[in-house]
Design a protein around this motif. Structure first.
Motif, PDB file in Angstrom:
ATOM      1  N   ASP A  75     -28.544 -29.785  51.017  1.00  0.00           N
ATOM      2  CA  ASP A  75     -27.806 -31.079  51.054  1.00  0.00           C
ATOM      3  C   ASP A  75     -27.294 -31.563  51.807  1.00  0.00           C
ATOM      4  OD1 ASP A  75     -29.361 -31.320  48.333  1.00  0.00           O
ATOM      5  OD2 ASP A  75     -27.460 -30.561  47.131  1.00  0.00           O
ATOM      6  N   VAL A  76     -26.880 -30.646  52.829  1.00  0.00           N
ATOM      7  CA  VAL A  76     -25.961 -31.019  53.944  1.00  0.00           C
ATOM      8  C   VAL A  76     -26.501 -30.956  55.410  1.00  0.00           C
ATOM      9  CG1 VAL A  76     -24.183 -30.281  52.566  1.00  0.00           C
ATOM     10  CG2 VAL A  76     -25.354 -28.406  54.013  1.00  0.00           C
ATOM     11  N   GLN A  77     -28.074 -30.816  55.335  1.00  0.00           N
ATOM     12  CA  GLN A  77     -28.669 -30.810  56.689  1.00  0.00           C
ATOM     13  C   GLN A  77     -29.147 -32.123  57.137  1.00  0.00           C
ATOM     14  OE1 GLN A  77     -28.489 -27.747  58.007  1.00  0.00           O
ATOM     15  NE2 GLN A  77     -27.787 -26.931  55.951  1.00  0.00           N
ATOM     16  N   TYR A  78     -29.419 -32.171  58.641  1.00  0.00           N
ATOM     17  CA  TYR A  78     -29.806 -33.460  58.888  1.00  0.00           C
ATOM     18  C   TYR A  78     -31.161 -33.877  58.596  1.00  0.00           C
ATOM     19  CZ  TYR A  78     -26.446 -32.996  62.831  1.00  0.00           C
ATOM     20  OH  TYR A  78     -25.370 -32.789  63.669  1.00  0.00           O
ATOM     21  N   THR A  93     -18.290 -26.036  57.830  1.00  0.00           N
ATOM     22  CA  THR A  93     -18.220 -24.780  57.069  1.00  0.00           C
ATOM     23  C   THR A  93     -19.389 -24.508  56.200  1.00  0.00           C
ATOM     24  OG1 THR A  93     -15.895 -24.531  57.146  1.00  0.00           O
ATOM     25  CG2 THR A  93     -16.846 -23.342  55.244  1.00  0.00           C
ATOM     26  N   ALA A  94     -20.078 -25.688  55.622  1.00  0.00           N
ATOM     27  CA  ALA A  94     -21.070 -25.568  54.646  1.00  0.00           C
ATOM     28  C   ALA A  94     -22.135 -25.576  55.523  1.00  0.00           C
ATOM     29  CB  ALA A  94     -21.047 -26.988  53.885  1.00  0.00           C
ATOM     30  N   GLN A  95     -22.302 -26.140  56.785  1.00  0.00           N
ATOM     31  CA  GLN A  95     -23.556 -25.930  57.683  1.00  0.00           C
ATOM     32  C   GLN A  95     -23.729 -24.545  58.138  1.00  0.00           C
ATOM     33  OE1 GLN A  95     -22.839 -28.217  61.173  1.00  0.00           O
ATOM     34  NE2 GLN A  95     -24.927 -28.104  62.147  1.00  0.00           N
ATOM     35  N   LYS A  96     -22.733 -23.560  58.109  1.00  0.00           N
ATOM     36  CA  LYS A  96     -23.039 -22.346  58.117  1.00  0.00           C
ATOM     37  C   LYS A  96     -23.913 -21.736  57.501  1.00  0.00           C
ATOM     38  CE  LYS A  96     -18.813 -21.981  60.932  1.00  0.00           C
ATOM     39  NZ  LYS A  96     -17.496 -21.317  61.017  1.00  0.00           N
ATOM     40  N   LEU A  97     -24.042 -22.105  55.985  1.00  0.00           N
ATOM     41  CA  LEU A  97     -24.842 -21.554  55.121  1.00  0.00           C
ATOM     42  C   LEU A  97     -26.402 -21.414  55.672  1.00  0.00           C
ATOM     43  CD1 LEU A  97     -23.171 -23.075  51.828  1.00  0.00           C
ATOM     44  CD2 LEU A  97     -22.855 -20.873  52.791  1.00  0.00           C
ATOM     45  N   LYS A  98     -27.127 -20.469  55.266  1.00  0.00           N
ATOM     46  CA  LYS A  98     -28.609 -20.615  55.565  1.00  0.00           C
ATOM     47  C   LYS A  98     -29.243 -21.686  54.965  1.00  0.00           C
ATOM     48  CE  LYS A  98     -32.710 -17.647  56.088  1.00  0.00           C
ATOM     49  NZ  LYS A  98     -33.222 -16.320  55.689  1.00  0.00           N
ATOM     50  N   PRO A  99     -29.940 -22.480  55.887  1.00  0.00           N
ATOM     51  CA  PRO A  99     -30.653 -23.638  55.408  1.00  0.00           C
ATOM     52  C   PRO A  99     -32.110 -23.307  54.740  1.00  0.00           C
ATOM     53  CG  PRO A  99     -30.786 -23.755  57.640  1.00  0.00           C
ATOM     54  CD  PRO A  99     -29.826 -22.579  57.312  1.00  0.00           C
ATOM     55  N   PHE A 100     -32.631 -24.084  53.917  1.00  0.00           N
ATOM     56  CA  PHE A 100     -33.783 -23.719  53.316  1.00  0.00           C
ATOM     57  C   PHE A 100     -35.055 -24.175  54.568  1.00  0.00           C
ATOM     58  CE2 PHE A 100     -31.269 -23.893  49.835  1.00  0.00           C
ATOM     59  CZ  PHE A 100     -31.782 -23.166  49.069  1.00  0.00           C
ATOM     60  N   SER A 101     -36.541 -23.652  54.451  1.00  0.00           N
ATOM     61  CA  SER A 101     -37.313 -24.177  55.022  1.00  0.00           C
ATOM     62  C   SER A 101     -37.814 -25.376  55.150  1.00  0.00           C
ATOM     63  CB  SER A 101     -38.621 -23.209  54.821  1.00  0.00           C
ATOM     64  OG  SER A 101     -39.250 -23.669  53.327  1.00  0.00           O
ATOM     65  N   PHE A 102     -37.267 -26.225  54.175  1.00  0.00           N
ATOM     66  CA  PHE A 102     -37.877 -27.629  54.296  1.00  0.00           C
ATOM     67  C   PHE A 102     -36.663 -28.604  54.886  1.00  0.00           C
ATOM     68  CE2 PHE A 102     -36.166 -26.540  49.920  1.00  0.00           C
ATOM     69  CZ  PHE A 102     -34.910 -27.032  49.868  1.00  0.00           C
ATOM     70  N   ASN A 103     -35.653 -27.818  55.447  1.00  0.00           N
ATOM     71  CA  ASN A 103     -34.668 -28.565  56.102  1.00  0.00           C
ATOM     72  C   ASN A 103     -34.746 -28.647  57.566  1.00  0.00           C
ATOM     73  OD1 ASN A 103     -32.153 -27.135  53.802  1.00  0.00           O
ATOM     74  ND2 ASN A 103     -32.501 -29.337  54.188  1.00  0.00           N
ATOM     75  N   LYS A 104     -36.094 -28.577  57.916  1.00  0.00           N
ATOM     76  CA  LYS A 104     -36.439 -28.921  59.320  1.00  0.00           C
ATOM     77  C   LYS A 104     -38.127 -29.390  59.327  1.00  0.00           C
ATOM     78  CE  LYS A 104     -36.538 -23.812  59.578  1.00  0.00           C
ATOM     79  NZ  LYS A 104     -35.826 -22.533  59.983  1.00  0.00           N
ATOM     80  N   PHE A 162     -24.904 -40.973  66.674  1.00  0.00           N
ATOM     81  CA  PHE A 162     -26.164 -41.297  65.859  1.00  0.00           C
ATOM     82  C   PHE A 162     -27.373 -40.862  66.448  1.00  0.00           C
ATOM     83  CE2 PHE A 162     -29.305 -44.545  64.694  1.00  0.00           C
ATOM     84  CZ  PHE A 162     -29.237 -44.379  63.193  1.00  0.00           C
ATOM     85  N   LYS A 163     -27.389 -41.307  67.640  1.00  0.00           N
ATOM     86  CA  LYS A 163     -28.475 -41.258  68.659  1.00  0.00           C
ATOM     87  C   LYS A 163     -28.938 -39.669  68.883  1.00  0.00           C
ATOM     88  CE  LYS A 163     -30.757 -42.885  72.990  1.00  0.00           C
ATOM     89  NZ  LYS A 163     -30.428 -43.545  74.265  1.00  0.00           N
ATOM     90  N   LEU A 164     -27.781 -38.867  69.074  1.00  0.00           N
ATOM     91  CA  LEU A 164     -28.136 -37.508  69.220  1.00  0.00           C
ATOM     92  C   LEU A 164     -28.552 -36.867  68.097  1.00  0.00           C
ATOM     93  CD1 LEU A 164     -27.702 -34.787  71.251  1.00  0.00           C
ATOM     94  CD2 LEU A 164     -25.398 -34.655  70.171  1.00  0.00           C
ATOM     95  N   ALA A 165     -28.303 -37.122  66.913  1.00  0.00           N
ATOM     96  CA  ALA A 165     -28.785 -36.860  65.616  1.00  0.00           C
ATOM     97  C   ALA A 165     -30.197 -37.231  65.510  1.00  0.00           C
ATOM     98  CB  ALA A 165     -27.760 -37.372  64.566  1.00  0.00           C
ATOM     99  N   VAL A 184     -36.161 -37.163  53.992  1.00  0.00           N
ATOM    100  CA  VAL A 184     -35.158 -37.854  54.069  1.00  0.00           C
ATOM    101  C   VAL A 184     -34.151 -37.234  55.171  1.00  0.00           C
ATOM    102  CG1 VAL A 184     -32.686 -38.173  52.736  1.00  0.00           C
ATOM    103  CG2 VAL A 184     -35.056 -38.136  51.621  1.00  0.00           C
ATOM    104  N   VAL A 185     -33.610 -38.225  55.890  1.00  0.00           N
ATOM    105  CA  VAL A 185     -32.853 -37.778  57.103  1.00  0.00           C
ATOM    106  C   VAL A 185     -31.422 -38.470  57.121  1.00  0.00           C
ATOM    107  CG1 VAL A 185     -34.678 -37.655  58.800  1.00  0.00           C
ATOM    108  CG2 VAL A 185     -33.824 -39.735  58.570  1.00  0.00           C
ATOM    109  N   LEU A 186     -30.349 -37.730  57.706  1.00  0.00           N
ATOM    110  CA  LEU A 186     -29.018 -38.052  57.606  1.00  0.00           C
ATOM    111  C   LEU A 186     -28.345 -38.161  59.143  1.00  0.00           C
ATOM    112  CD1 LEU A 186     -27.705 -35.708  54.897  1.00  0.00           C
ATOM    113  CD2 LEU A 186     -28.719 -38.035  54.796  1.00  0.00           C
ATOM    114  N   PRO A 187     -28.507 -39.362  59.719  1.00  0.00           N
ATOM    115  CA  PRO A 187     -28.391 -39.771  61.331  1.00  0.00           C
ATOM    116  C   PRO A 187     -26.571 -39.781  61.305  1.00  0.00           C
ATOM    117  CG  PRO A 187     -29.241 -41.593  60.426  1.00  0.00           C
ATOM    118  CD  PRO A 187     -29.470 -40.709  59.355  1.00  0.00           C
ATOM    119  N   LEU A 188     -26.006 -40.125  60.235  1.00  0.00           N
ATOM    120  CA  LEU A 188     -24.580 -40.364  60.425  1.00  0.00           C
ATOM    121  C   LEU A 188     -23.750 -39.142  59.743  1.00  0.00           C
ATOM    122  CD1 LEU A 188     -24.196 -44.042  58.923  1.00  0.00           C
ATOM    123  CD2 LEU A 188     -23.923 -43.141  61.422  1.00  0.00           C
TER     124      LEU A 188
END
Length: 459
Positions: free
Chosen positions: A254-257, A325-336, A73-76, A266-270
């Motif tokens: 939908d699957v990025q931090y 596996t899903a994380q390997k898909l290219k994220p969008f610019s709004f995912n950071k 959690f803390k690392l994320a 919106v952030v997903l620490p878990l």
């Protein structure tokens, strides 16, 4: 956005999570949950405690499990700059194990920050604030009002035991997503949901309304981030169900931090924690949960949840495999997050890993579905662009701004029902399209340039 005990409302964990057995004594729970094959079996990390769970192939005791999950959690949070000292964070709370653990962990992080701030000579940086939001969906549940009131009282007591300030708890009926001047909001919500014949579509629309409600709470109360309790198990379910529903193009969003397509990010620490581990931690630490208002998954989402549950029984690591596996898909610019304003709060060792938004990245990611906020694929952009060649009615523009998945799952079966359906949607959504109409020419130019560029690349 998928949720696992942390979606912020009554539709929380569903089939993704195991509810805690609060009636068992601690010793009985420990014996039932232990995977040790003999009395001599000990934790693979500390070598002392009795093994209660396997994480990464290593048996862990309760203390090491707690440290293991908190470390993730803390690392994320830190490596993705999810929370700055100047932020006010809104945690979406459903009462399930995932959101309960998120509440405990963010409180622990804040407590340590307060201790460091108190011990600091300069006290240069403030300590981030935390609030909790519960979206009450009881208007759509067939439960006695007394049971609903007791469940909400339980949720209030859970939150107040961690965050004693009255201002830190926000309980909002889902129907409040409709404008404040609207009469009969509860009836309007029921009519809107009742127009959708597909079980999966109804569930997906409620997820969208829940996120809109969280955004409304955050904006009205000055929160800078929304934290969801979506864990690896829930995200694995979302990956498979989105694939079945033909949402492969928008799935990486939908699957990025981090997800900054919303006005309040919106952030997903878990994201790296399993539902079973979080439920186990709630049992070991006697963290009270309240899931009376949860609604089980149905339709495609229910089938996928059952399938993932069977995978989990065979091998819990498969949920991590699906997410990776899903994380390997290219994220969008709004995912950071943009580096502006964030580097100052990151440790120097993490700054080289921090991803910046490239200035030349396509701004077409801003063309989002009116309902679910999914970014448009090329075919959906072409459909939107083609509206300029037709006599435009407002209803045509609304439907053009809906992605293919929403067309299939959510929009009513007959086009003659569209006017009524869109008239029931929250004005926040439809006004966004009305605003875009004013700059439609620039949007068309943007889409045309993009499509021409892609055609040139193919040739």
């Amino acid at each position: 956005m998928a949720s696992c005990g942390g979606g912020g409302g009554g539709g929380g964990c569903g089939a993704n999570c195991s509810s805690s057995a609060a009636d068992d004594a601690p010793e009985e729970r420990l014996g039932r949950l232990s995977i040790a094959t003999g009395a001599a079996a000990t934790c693979g990390k500390c070598g002392v405690g009795a093994v209660v769970v396997v994480a990464g192939g290593v048996g862990l005791c309760g203390e090491c499990l707690r440290a293991h999950l908190f470390g993730k959690f803390k690392l994320a949070v830190t490596s993705n700059a999810m929370v700055r000292p100047t932020d006010s964070v809104l945690l979406a709370f459903s009462g399930g194990p995932a959101s309960r653990v998120a509440l405990q962990f963010i409180h622990d992080m804040r407590s340590k920050a307060v201790e460091s701030w108190d011990a600091s000579n300069s006290q240069a940086l403030p300590v981030f604030d935390v609030g909790v939001a519960f979206v009450d969906e009881s208007a759509l549940l067939s439960k006695p009002r007394r049971e609903v009131e007791l469940a909400i009282a339980d949720i209030k007591s859970i939150v107040s035991s961690i965050l004693p300030s009255d201002k830190a708890m926000h309980i909002t009926p889902l129907e409040d997503v409709f404008s404040s001047e609207s009469n009969g909001r509860e009836g309007r919500l029921r009519e809107l949901v009742g127009m959708i014949n597909d079980d999966t579509g109804r569930e997906d629309l409620l997820q969208c309304l829940r996120m809109l409600s969280l955004q409304k709470i955050a904006l009205e109360n000055g929160y800078a981030k929304i934290m969801l309790g979506s864990c690896a198990s829930a995200i694995a379910c979302h990956v498979l169900s989105a694939t079945v529903k033909g949402q492969g193009y928008s799935l990486p969003a939908d699957v990025q931090y981090v997800d900054t397509r919303w006005e309040v990010p919106v952030v997903l620490p878990l994201r790296d924690c399993l539902a079973q581990e979080l439920s186990l931690l709630c049992e070991l630490d006697s963290l009270k949960t309240q899931q009376l208002l949860d609604r089980p998954c149905s339709g495609i989402n229910g089938l996928v949840a059952s399938f993932v549950a069977r995978l989990r029984e065979e091998n819990p690591s498969r949920e991590h495999t699906v997410v990776r596996t899903a994380q390997k898909l290219k994220p969008f610019s709004f995912n950071k997050f943009s580096a502006n304003g964030y580097h100052d709060f990151l440790p120097s060792r993490l700054r080289p890993k921090f991803q910046n938004v490239d200035s030349d990245e396509s701004t077409l990611s801003e063309v989002l579905c009116l309902i679910c906020q999914s970014p448009f694929s090329e075919s959906e952009l072409q459909n939107l662009e083609s509206t300029k060649h037709k006599p435009q009615k407002k209803i045509d523009l609304y439907t053009a701004y809906c992605c293919q998945s929403c067309h299939f799952q959510i929009l009513p079966g007959g086009a003659n029902m569209y006017d009524q359906f869109f008239s029931l949607l929250p004005k926040f959504w439809t006004e966004r399209v009305d605003t875009a109409t004013a700059s439609q020419s620039s949007l068309r130019d943007q889409i045309e340039d993009y499509l021409l560029e892609n055609n040139d690349d193919e040739n």
